[in-house]
Design a protein around this motif. Structure first.
Motif, PDB file in Angstrom:
ATOM      1  N   PHE A  34       0.840  -1.205   0.000  1.00 36.72           N
ATOM      2  CA  PHE A  34       0.000   0.000   0.000  1.00 36.72           C
ATOM      3  C   PHE A  34       0.881   1.264   0.000  1.00 36.72           C
ATOM      4  CE2 PHE A  34      -2.350  -3.369   2.219  1.00 36.72           C
ATOM      5  CZ  PHE A  34      -3.438  -3.499   1.356  1.00 36.72           C
ATOM      6  N   PRO A  35       1.586   1.508  -1.095  1.00 38.16           N
ATOM      7  CA  PRO A  35       2.497   2.659  -1.174  1.00 38.16           C
ATOM      8  C   PRO A  35       1.737   3.967  -1.405  1.00 38.16           C
ATOM      9  CG  PRO A  35       2.428   1.552  -3.279  1.00 38.16           C
ATOM     10  CD  PRO A  35       1.567   0.738  -2.352  1.00 38.16           C
ATOM     11  N   GLU A  36       2.369   5.063  -1.011  1.00 43.82           N
ATOM     12  CA  GLU A  36       1.777   6.386  -1.224  1.00 43.82           C
ATOM     13  C   GLU A  36       2.852   7.361  -1.673  1.00 43.82           C
ATOM     14  OE1 GLU A  36      -1.780   6.855   1.922  1.00 43.82           O
ATOM     15  OE2 GLU A  36       0.144   6.367   2.853  1.00 43.82           O
ATOM     16  N   LEU A  37       2.461   8.268  -2.552  1.00 40.25           N
ATOM     17  CA  LEU A  37       3.398   9.266  -3.067  1.00 40.25           C
ATOM     18  C   LEU A  37       3.698  10.333  -2.018  1.00 40.25           C
ATOM     19  CD1 LEU A  37       1.874   9.790  -6.635  1.00 40.25           C
ATOM     20  CD2 LEU A  37       3.855   8.377  -6.019  1.00 40.25           C
ATOM     21  N   GLY A  38       4.770  11.091  -2.277  1.00 44.17           N
ATOM     22  CA  GLY A  38       5.164  12.162  -1.380  1.00 44.17           C
ATOM     23  C   GLY A  38       4.048  13.164  -1.148  1.00 44.17           C
ATOM     24  N   ARG A  39       3.900  13.571   0.112  1.00 42.82           N
ATOM     25  CA  ARG A  39       2.853  14.496   0.569  1.00 42.82           C
ATOM     26  C   ARG A  39       1.469  13.851   0.578  1.00 42.82           C
ATOM     27  NH1 ARG A  39       6.070  18.058   3.089  1.00 42.82           N
ATOM     28  NH2 ARG A  39       7.664  18.890   1.705  1.00 42.82           N
ATOM     29  N   THR A  72      21.606  13.035  22.264  1.00 48.12           N
ATOM     30  CA  THR A  72      20.442  12.643  21.471  1.00 48.12           C
ATOM     31  C   THR A  72      20.875  12.355  20.045  1.00 48.12           C
ATOM     32  OG1 THR A  72      18.904  13.958  22.800  1.00 48.12           O
ATOM     33  CG2 THR A  72      18.190  13.372  20.577  1.00 48.12           C
ATOM     34  N   VAL A  73      20.526  11.176  19.574  1.00 50.85           N
ATOM     35  CA  VAL A  73      20.857  10.750  18.219  1.00 50.85           C
ATOM     36  C   VAL A  73      19.564  10.603  17.428  1.00 50.85           C
ATOM     37  CG1 VAL A  73      21.935   8.983  16.784  1.00 50.85           C
ATOM     38  CG2 VAL A  73      22.895   9.526  19.034  1.00 50.85           C
ATOM     39  N   ALA A  74      19.499  11.268  16.291  1.00 50.73           N
ATOM     40  CA  ALA A  74      18.336  11.155  15.407  1.00 50.73           C
ATOM     41  C   ALA A  74      18.610  10.108  14.337  1.00 50.73           C
ATOM     42  CB  ALA A  74      18.019  12.503  14.759  1.00 50.73           C
ATOM     43  N   ILE A  75      17.595   9.307  14.022  1.00 49.46           N
ATOM     44  CA  ILE A  75      17.679   8.321  12.954  1.00 49.46           C
ATOM     45  C   ILE A  75      16.529   8.595  11.997  1.00 49.46           C
ATOM     46  CG2 ILE A  75      17.861   5.886  12.355  1.00 49.46           C
ATOM     47  CD1 ILE A  75      18.473   5.307  15.289  1.00 49.46           C
ATOM     48  N   ARG A  76      16.850   8.742  10.740  1.00 45.69           N
ATOM     49  CA  ARG A  76      15.846   9.163   9.758  1.00 45.69           C
ATOM     50  C   ARG A  76      15.529   8.064   8.751  1.00 45.69           C
ATOM     51  NH1 ARG A  76      16.807   9.806   3.966  1.00 45.69           N
ATOM     52  NH2 ARG A  76      15.661  11.595   3.190  1.00 45.69           N
ATOM     53  N   ALA A  77      14.243   7.956   8.405  1.00 43.80           N
ATOM     54  CA  ALA A  77      13.792   7.083   7.319  1.00 43.80           C
ATOM     55  C   ALA A  77      12.853   7.884   6.426  1.00 43.80           C
ATOM     56  CB  ALA A  77      13.064   5.859   7.866  1.00 43.80           C
ATOM     57  N   ASP A  78      12.978   7.739   5.103  1.00 44.20           N
ATOM     58  CA  ASP A  78      12.022   8.358   4.190  1.00 44.20           C
ATOM     59  C   ASP A  78      10.911   7.347   3.909  1.00 44.20           C
ATOM     60  OD1 ASP A  78      13.852   6.747   2.886  1.00 44.20           O
ATOM     61  OD2 ASP A  78      14.521   8.276   1.492  1.00 44.20           O
ATOM     62  N   ILE A  79       9.691   7.833   3.699  1.00 42.26           N
ATOM     63  CA  ILE A  79       8.529   6.943   3.699  1.00 42.26           C
ATOM     64  C   ILE A  79       7.722   6.971   2.408  1.00 42.26           C
ATOM     65  CG2 ILE A  79       8.365   7.218   6.211  1.00 42.26           C
ATOM     66  CD1 ILE A  79       5.907   8.991   5.801  1.00 42.26           C
ATOM     67  N   ASP A  80       8.123   7.773   1.420  1.00 41.44           N
ATOM     68  CA  ASP A  80       7.305   7.947   0.214  1.00 41.44           C
ATOM     69  C   ASP A  80       7.681   6.963  -0.878  1.00 41.44           C
ATOM     70  OD1 ASP A  80       9.765   9.386   0.131  1.00 41.44           O
ATOM     71  OD2 ASP A  80       9.077  10.509  -1.604  1.00 41.44           O
ATOM     72  N   PHE A  87      10.474   9.988  10.694  1.00 43.06           N
ATOM     73  CA  PHE A  87       9.842   9.365   9.534  1.00 43.06           C
ATOM     74  C   PHE A  87       9.473  10.488   8.568  1.00 43.06           C
ATOM     75  CE2 PHE A  87       9.227   6.491  13.080  1.00 43.06           C
ATOM     76  CZ  PHE A  87       9.417   5.224  12.540  1.00 43.06           C
ATOM     77  N   GLN A  88      10.300  10.660   7.549  1.00 44.74           N
ATOM     78  CA  GLN A  88      10.194  11.837   6.683  1.00 44.74           C
ATOM     79  C   GLN A  88       9.411  11.562   5.404  1.00 44.74           C
ATOM     80  OE1 GLN A  88      13.928  13.700   5.072  1.00 44.74           O
ATOM     81  NE2 GLN A  88      12.631  13.679   3.246  1.00 44.74           N
ATOM     82  N   PRO A  89       8.467  12.434   5.065  1.00 45.17           N
ATOM     83  CA  PRO A  89       7.752  12.304   3.793  1.00 45.17           C
ATOM     84  C   PRO A  89       8.529  12.904   2.632  1.00 45.17           C
ATOM     85  CG  PRO A  89       6.891  14.192   4.991  1.00 45.17           C
ATOM     86  CD  PRO A  89       7.945  13.557   5.871  1.00 45.17           C
ATOM     87  N   SER A  90       8.113  12.559   1.433  1.00 45.75           N
ATOM     88  CA  SER A  90       8.444  13.295   0.208  1.00 45.75           C
ATOM     89  C   SER A  90       9.931  13.492  -0.076  1.00 45.75           C
ATOM     90  CB  SER A  90       7.742  14.662   0.241  1.00 45.75           C
ATOM     91  OG  SER A  90       7.745  15.269  -1.032  1.00 45.75           O
ATOM     92  N   GLU A  91      10.736  12.459   0.097  1.00 50.47           N
ATOM     93  CA  GLU A  91      12.137  12.592  -0.305  1.00 50.47           C
ATOM     94  C   GLU A  91      12.272  12.637  -1.819  1.00 50.47           C
ATOM     95  OE1 GLU A  91      15.892  11.549  -1.867  1.00 50.47           O
ATOM     96  OE2 GLU A  91      14.265  10.093  -1.863  1.00 50.47           O
ATOM     97  N   GLU A  92      11.352  11.967  -2.527  1.00 47.97           N
ATOM     98  CA  GLU A  92      11.456  11.839  -3.979  1.00 47.97           C
ATOM     99  C   GLU A  92      10.981  13.080  -4.731  1.00 47.97           C
ATOM    100  OE1 GLU A  92      12.908   9.509  -5.497  1.00 47.97           O
ATOM    101  OE2 GLU A  92      12.848   7.703  -4.254  1.00 47.97           O
ATOM    102  N   GLU A 151       1.182  10.540   2.090  1.00 49.03           N
ATOM    103  CA  GLU A 151       1.420   9.335   2.886  1.00 49.03           C
ATOM    104  C   GLU A 151       0.508   9.264   4.109  1.00 49.03           C
ATOM    105  OE1 GLU A 151       3.701  11.766   2.426  1.00 49.03           O
ATOM    106  OE2 GLU A 151       5.633  11.004   1.771  1.00 49.03           O
ATOM    107  N   TYR A 152      -0.792   9.445   3.897  1.00 42.18           N
ATOM    108  CA  TYR A 152      -1.745   9.526   5.009  1.00 42.18           C
ATOM    109  C   TYR A 152      -1.897   8.191   5.740  1.00 42.18           C
ATOM    110  CZ  TYR A 152      -2.852  13.827   2.527  1.00 42.18           C
ATOM    111  OH  TYR A 152      -2.760  15.035   1.887  1.00 42.18           O
ATOM    112  N   GLU A 153      -2.107   7.100   4.987  1.00 40.52           N
ATOM    113  CA  GLU A 153      -2.271   5.800   5.626  1.00 40.52           C
ATOM    114  C   GLU A 153      -0.940   5.300   6.186  1.00 40.52           C
ATOM    115  OE1 GLU A 153      -5.174   4.374   6.213  1.00 40.52           O
ATOM    116  OE2 GLU A 153      -6.052   6.167   5.290  1.00 40.52           O
TER     117      GLU A 153
END
Length: 390
Positions: free
Chosen positions: A26-31, A71-79, A133-138, A33-35
């Motif tokens: 169930f993929p979603e495009l950048g901006r 504090t260490v931040a870990i980032r993942a893109d979700i789009d 959890f970052q949106p819209s990397e693409e 990613e509601y579900e």
């Protein structure tokens, strides 16, 4: 505690794989990613965390350690991407024309796996873990800037991120100790000539001919104008002119991309594009318009953070599993985080020829060896632990 992390990662393998497959289905495009955002929030809440929405469709959550520290931040893109999924798997995309053909489904699942690891040992931590959890990397301008505006890096000492990387074999990882990925820019040149009948070219100013000269001349820039010690790529992907074989068109459009690692090289390349276009058009009696669109800055790893990540990677994969790579000319908006705090971005090998996992990123048949998910979780979790203690 590293052994404890290893056992927790091992025990959470099925959880991470199941999440990756659900996100792939169930993929979603950048901006949009509601579900995806809802699922991430629900998973984090089930772990006892208090996630909050960020950057529209992103998520930020904090795991507070039992003791004070860094504090260490870990980032993942979700789009996902606007591509029709063609993999022959039960988790094939159910959303027409949308596909996780770059591995962001795995990135999202890995960060949730990391969250599960750290929530299990949070009382023993000397510091905090920030989950991004970052949106819209693409999609330009990307989601990193909005995440930062929403407080993603407030109070953060280090930031790390990873990309599952099909060109690297499973059981390996790659990184650099400086420039890792290039700045990605775009340009459009519109050549305005004077159209007419193909049998009477003397009455026209042929923009197709002018454009062809510009194409050839632009390809000399990286060899003649850029310092030989600097990396730069200029490629053209669009050349459009005319609609009929016997009509000389009024205009021609050229579009291309520029990839560089320093601002001075970027400026040199674009100044050369402008100068070449101006000179060729003036000689032919044509005019032109140059439009430039500047994308993400280059990803540049902090050498000390990269050393820590590489040391952890060697402990997980063995010394031969950690590769020092040449900089890649692809782009990533992880660079915006690195402009604010010291950080490291790494590639986790996810290719496997024996399993037929050979299709590159952004291909409709792209897939990954899911064993890479556990490697990614353990490497990033262990690296974050080391960074908290430095």
């Amino acid at each position: 505690m590293e052994r404890q992390i290893h056992e927790l990662v091992k025990g959470g393998t099925d959880y991470v794989i199941a999440l990756r497959r659900q996100f792939h289905t169930f993929p979603e495009l950048g901006r949009e990613e509601y579900e995806t955002q809802k699922k991430i929030m629900a998973e984090l809440k089930s772990m006892g965390l208090e996630p909050r929405p960020a950057a529209g469709t992103g998520v930020i959550a904090e795991i507070k350690g039992g003791k004070s520290g860094k504090t260490v931040a870990i980032r993942a893109d979700i789009d996902a991407l606007p591509i029709q999924d063609e993999i022959n798997q039960p988790y094939r995309s159910q959303n027409p024309g949308v596909c996780h053909a770059c591995g962001h489904d795995g990135h999202t699942a890995m960060l949730l796996g990391i969250a599960k690891v750290f929530t299990a040992i949070k009382d023993e931590l000397s510091g905090n873990i920030r989950l991004l959890f970052q949106p819209s990397e693409e999609r330009l301008p990307g989601g990193a800037i909005d995440m930062i505006t929403d407080g993603a890096l407030r109070g953060v000492d280090f930031v790390i991120g990873a990309h599952l990387w099909q060109p690297l074999d499973i059981g390996t990882m790659g990184l650099t100790y400086g420039p890792m990925m290039a700045a990605a820019d775009q340009f459009t040149i519109t050549v305005q000539g004077r159209g007419g009948h193909g049998s009477m070219p003397h009455q026209t100013i042929d923009p197709l001919y002018v454009g062809a000269q510009i194409v050839l001349a632009l390809k000399t820039i990286t060899g003649n104008n850029v310092n030989a010690n600097e990396l730069a790529v200029l490629s053209l992907g669009v050349f459009k002119a005319g609609d009929a074989f016997n009509i000389i068109p009024d205009s021609a459009v050229l579009q291309g991309t520029v990839r560089t690692f320093t601002q001075s090289t970027r400026e040199t390349v674009f100044a050369s594009i402008d100068r070449i276009s101006s000179g060729i058009c003036a000689a032919a009696g044509a005019t032109y318009k140059l439009e430039s669109s500047f994308g993400y800055p280059p990803v540049v790893n902090n050498p000390e953070v990269a050393k820590t990540v590489a040391k952890v990677g060697a402990a997980v994969l063995g010394k031969t599993g950690v590769l020092e790579l040449n900089p890649a000319m692809v782009a990533e908006d992880f660079s915006y985080y690195q402009e604010q705090v010291p950080g490291c971005f790494m590639f986790i090998g996810a290719g496997n020829k024996e399993k037929g996992i050979v299709y590159t990123h952004h291909h409709p048949k792209f897939d990954l060896d899911e064993k890479a998910l556990s490697y990614g979780v353990e490497i990033m979790a262990s690296a974050a632990l080391q960074l908290m203690n430095e």
